[in-house]
Design a protein around this motif. Structure first.
Motif, PDB file in Angstrom:
ATOM      1  N   ARG A 266       1.007  -1.200  -0.010  1.00 42.62           N
ATOM      2  CA  ARG A 266      -0.146  -0.186  -0.059  1.00 42.62           C
ATOM      3  C   ARG A 266       0.961   1.090  -0.127  1.00 42.62           C
ATOM      4  O   ARG A 266       1.846   1.251   0.971  1.00 42.62           O
ATOM      5  N   VAL A 267       0.497   2.198  -0.739  1.00 38.58           N
ATOM      6  CA  VAL A 267       1.247   3.550  -0.798  1.00 38.58           C
ATOM      7  C   VAL A 267       0.275   4.570  -0.786  1.00 38.58           C
ATOM      8  O   VAL A 267      -1.013   4.528  -1.441  1.00 38.58           O
ATOM      9  N   GLN A 268       0.408   5.764  -0.383  1.00 36.69           N
ATOM     10  CA  GLN A 268      -0.449   6.850  -0.205  1.00 36.69           C
ATOM     11  C   GLN A 268      -0.631   7.382  -1.531  1.00 36.69           C
ATOM     12  O   GLN A 268       0.351   7.614  -2.184  1.00 36.69           O
ATOM     13  N   LEU A 269      -1.767   7.745  -1.957  1.00 38.76           N
ATOM     14  CA  LEU A 269      -2.197   8.430  -3.480  1.00 38.76           C
ATOM     15  C   LEU A 269      -1.392   9.857  -3.340  1.00 38.76           C
ATOM     16  O   LEU A 269      -0.746   9.870  -4.436  1.00 38.76           O
ATOM     17  N   GLY A 290      -1.554   5.207 -14.730  1.00 37.44           N
ATOM     18  CA  GLY A 290      -0.591   4.454 -14.064  1.00 37.44           C
ATOM     19  C   GLY A 290      -0.736   4.606 -12.493  1.00 37.44           C
ATOM     20  O   GLY A 290      -0.223   3.901 -11.754  1.00 37.44           O
ATOM     21  N   LEU A 291      -1.355   5.614 -12.184  1.00 40.34           N
ATOM     22  CA  LEU A 291      -1.716   5.858 -10.606  1.00 40.34           C
ATOM     23  C   LEU A 291      -2.509   4.724 -10.313  1.00 40.34           C
ATOM     24  O   LEU A 291      -2.800   4.066  -8.924  1.00 40.34           O
ATOM     25  N   THR A 296      -3.040   2.088  -4.013  1.00 39.24           N
ATOM     26  CA  THR A 296      -3.306   3.230  -3.343  1.00 39.24           C
ATOM     27  C   THR A 296      -4.708   3.102  -2.537  1.00 39.24           C
ATOM     28  O   THR A 296      -4.942   4.227  -1.672  1.00 39.24           O
ATOM     29  N   GLY A 297      -5.382   2.220  -2.764  1.00 39.58           N
ATOM     30  CA  GLY A 297      -6.795   1.934  -2.058  1.00 39.58           C
ATOM     31  C   GLY A 297      -7.971   2.723  -2.845  1.00 39.58           C
ATOM     32  O   GLY A 297      -9.055   2.720  -2.280  1.00 39.58           O
ATOM     33  N   LEU A 298      -7.643   3.499  -3.616  1.00 40.58           N
ATOM     34  CA  LEU A 298      -8.549   4.116  -4.594  1.00 40.58           C
ATOM     35  C   LEU A 298      -9.204   3.089  -5.414  1.00 40.58           C
ATOM     36  O   LEU A 298      -8.824   2.388  -6.420  1.00 40.58           O
ATOM     37  N   ALA A 299     -10.673   3.006  -5.220  1.00 39.10           N
ATOM     38  CA  ALA A 299     -11.481   2.166  -6.321  1.00 39.10           C
ATOM     39  C   ALA A 299     -11.788   2.663  -7.454  1.00 39.10           C
ATOM     40  O   ALA A 299     -12.663   3.629  -7.226  1.00 39.10           O
ATOM     41  N   ALA A 321     -11.271  10.206  -5.410  1.00 43.26           N
ATOM     42  CA  ALA A 321     -10.389  10.587  -4.188  1.00 43.26           C
ATOM     43  C   ALA A 321     -10.896  11.456  -3.406  1.00 43.26           C
ATOM     44  O   ALA A 321     -10.578  10.841  -2.162  1.00 43.26           O
ATOM     45  N   ILE A 322     -11.831  12.211  -3.577  1.00 41.28           N
ATOM     46  CA  ILE A 322     -12.602  12.952  -2.665  1.00 41.28           C
ATOM     47  C   ILE A 322     -13.585  12.053  -1.796  1.00 41.28           C
ATOM     48  O   ILE A 322     -13.305  12.223  -0.793  1.00 41.28           O
TER      49      ILE A 322
END
Length: 608
Positions: A266-269, A290-291, A296-299, A321-322
């Motif tokens: 896991r890496v911070q967005l 790429g992100l 990052t946990g972003l779905a 992200a929000i």
């Protein structure tokens, strides 16, 4: 050919196929991927011969990713044999294939330039086509299915051999800490850090998803990733990218951030975006895609994301992200648009340009060292925020002030307008504007207080504004200390560059010339990084109003709004339908968020 580099594409040996039949891709099945079988050769003079194999995505195939930056090369494509037919391979791909070709047995690879139908045009540029979008959506599975990654950095050049020879010596030791590069090797490492591969949007994902450490290849030399980063210090994040500099970000810090983002897991967005902002992409969507390959946990639905156009992809990414973070930090991550930029067509104003490269105007608390916030500071969105039909982001917040006047934007597209000398001249113009605004106000601050406000605005210093005097309610902002950590550097800078409109000419500070120069340089770098790309603005009000740093498109009549969940306030512009255009974030001197929550009326601000 260089003695240190057995591989060069200056004299490539092309494949000349008698029938001159150009290679044509066969369509992929629903669950297929193309792999490239590179035939062996004992002589570098032999042409490159390969076969394309259609393989199941769920099959057990032992292949390596061959990764190289081929899109930035200006050299003509080189023909290779592909299934007995002619394929014009990008020149850098041809060199990479020659470098990794084995002598006695074939090698199974996946490389995007060949295994994806890029639809190259006559200039060798890839086209946007349905297959490319489909294959990009499958990149994560392709990367995870590979045994390893071979990274072709390019041919040996700029003394790159010094870096790899240093690494080879260090790898023979058992020391935990490796010796740092020195002298010519240190200079060579800085040049190596500028190699285009490190600025590819998919580089971090390739490294992070590899089953074993990636191998970096440069000419005849090789090293495991991240060994090159073990032998160098790097400037802090605050000095990662100095906008007035035309040379781009500091490569040593860029590689450090790549190492942090690509370590796996896991890496911070936020950290991933910090690195991605300086990557180069012909297709701006590749930065977001790429992100999304990183953990990052972003779905966000991958296959659907790859099929979206730029505006829709950026909007969905920003919204996700929000919603995931319950704050508005993503609105600060991509700086402010250039003064020459036209409004983005097709996307709401609250959606940033996620494909921006080397953005300017990023305020210090966005990516800098962790600020010390009071537990009472509203870092989360207030209840009631949401996304409305028509691309509207509705958030509850407070209107703080109205912009009364603005000064010229600082910096511009030409190199001359972005030099330190030109920026110092621009700051002198701002100083004159501050002095004029103060003299025109009947309730202006004392001269010393005005100069201090100008100083803290140029440095975007608001540490005291984040704290409360006491945890006991009602909360009130901590009183600004009588001095500032920027007081001495500002004084040294002002003695060299000030216009004398706010403070009288001062004698030398008494410090040694070297220290005085260092202090002045420290403030100059801070002010350049904070102010470049922005414009000074003034608000009216009791006590002479305030001042701040706005996006370059701000104008009198625009409003400053504080939206809890954001790190800084925003400049918005009213529209006839009751919504607001978001121009970007801003710095406002002496902003009292705690008083706002007690005294101002909370309202829904709809951004469209």
């Amino acid at each position: 050919m260089s003695s240190e580099d057995a591989t060069s594409h200056r004299n490539p040996v092309p494949w000349v196929e008698e029938t001159a039949t150009p290679f044509r891709y066969n369509p992929l099945g629903e669950d297929e991927v193309r792999l490239l079988e590179l035939e062996p050769s004992s002589s570098p003079e032999d042409p490159i011969r390969c076969k394309i194999i259609h393989a199941s995505c769920r099959g057990d195939h032992k292949y390596d990713i061959l990764s190289c930056d081929w899109s930035s090369s200006s050299e003509a494509p080189v023909p290779i044999s592909l299934n007995g037919q002619t394929f014009d391979a990008p020149s850098e791909v041809w060199v990479a294939l020659q470098r990794v070709r084995l002598e006695t047995q074939p090698r199974l690879l996946w490389t995007d330039a060949i295994c994806i139908d890029q639809g190259f045009d006559d200039r060798g540029h890839p086209a946007d086509n349905p297959e490319r979008r489909l294959q990009v959506s499958r990149l994560k599975a392709t990367y995870q299915g590979a045994e390893g990654v071979l990274v072709w950095l390019g041919s040996a050049a700029d003394d790159s051999h010094l870096v790899f020879e240093h690494l080879e010596r260090c790898s023979g030791h058992t020391h935990l800490n490796w010796c740092h590069y020195k002298g010519a090797a240190a200079a060579a490492y800085e040049r190596l850090c500028a190699r285009p591969w490190f600025y590819r949007p998919f580089a971090a994902a390739e490294l992070a998803l590899s089953q074993r450490p990636a191998v970096l290849l440069c000419g005849r030399h090789r090293s495991e990733w991240p060994h090159p980063t073990r032998c160098s210090s790097f400037p802090a994040t605050a000095d990662y990218y100095h906008p007035p500099a035309a040379a781009g970000p500091d490569g040593r810090t860029h590689l450090h951030h790549l190492r942090q983002v690509a370590r796996g897991g896991r890496v911070q967005l936020r950290s991933a975006v910090l690195w991605m902002r300086h990557c180069r992409a012909a297709d701006p969507r590749d930065k977001v895609l790429g992100l999304l390959l990183l953990d990052t946990g972003l779905a966000l639905d991958g296959p659907a994301a790859a099929a979206l156009d730029v505006a829709d992809l950026f909007a969905r990414f920003t919204r996700a992200a929000i919603e995931a973070s319950r704050n508005l930090e993503v609105l600060h991550w991509f700086g402010v648009p250039p003064a020459s930029a036209a409004p983005a067509a097709g996307r709401p104003s609250w959606v940033p340009d996620c494909g921006a490269t080397d953005p300017v105007g990023t305020l210090p608390r966005v990516f800098g060292a962790a600020a010390s916030y009071s537990v009472h500071y509203p870092l989360a969105l207030l209840p009631g925020f949401g996304f409305r039909p028509g691309g509207v982001l509705a958030a509850r917040g407070y209107f703080v002030a109205t912009i009364a006047s603005v000064a010229d934007a600082l910096g511009g597209p030409s190199a001359s307008s972005s030099s330190s000398e030109a920026i110092a001249a621009g700051l002198r113009g701002w100083e004159s504007a501050v002095a004029a605004a103060a003299s025109a106000s009947a309730s202006a601050r004392p001269a010393e207080a005005t100069a201090a406000a100008f100083r803290d605005t140029l440095a975007a210093d608001d540490e005291a504004d984040l704290q409360v005097e006491s945890d006991a309610a009602p909360h009130s902002k901590k009183v600004r200390p009588p001095t500032s950590r920027w007081a001495e550097p500002f004084a040294a800078w002002y003695r060299r560059h000030g216009a004398g409109a706010l403070l009288p000419p001062a004698a030398d500070g008494g410090a040694r010339a070297e220290r005085e120069d260092a202090l002045a340089s420290r403030f100059a770098r801070r002010a350049e990084a904070v102010c470049y790309g922005r414009r000074l603005f003034f608000t009216a009000g009791d006590g002479g109003g305030s001042m701040g740093l706005a996006p370059p498109h701000a104008r009198p009549g625009d409003r400053v709004a504080f939206l809890p969940g954001g790190r800084y306030p925003f400049v918005v512009r009213a529209r006839p339908d009751g919504t607001y255009e978001l121009l970007g974030d801003c710095f406002l001197y002496d902003l009292d968020v705690f008083a706002l929550r007690l005294e101002a009326q909370e309202t829904e601000i709809r951004l469209a």
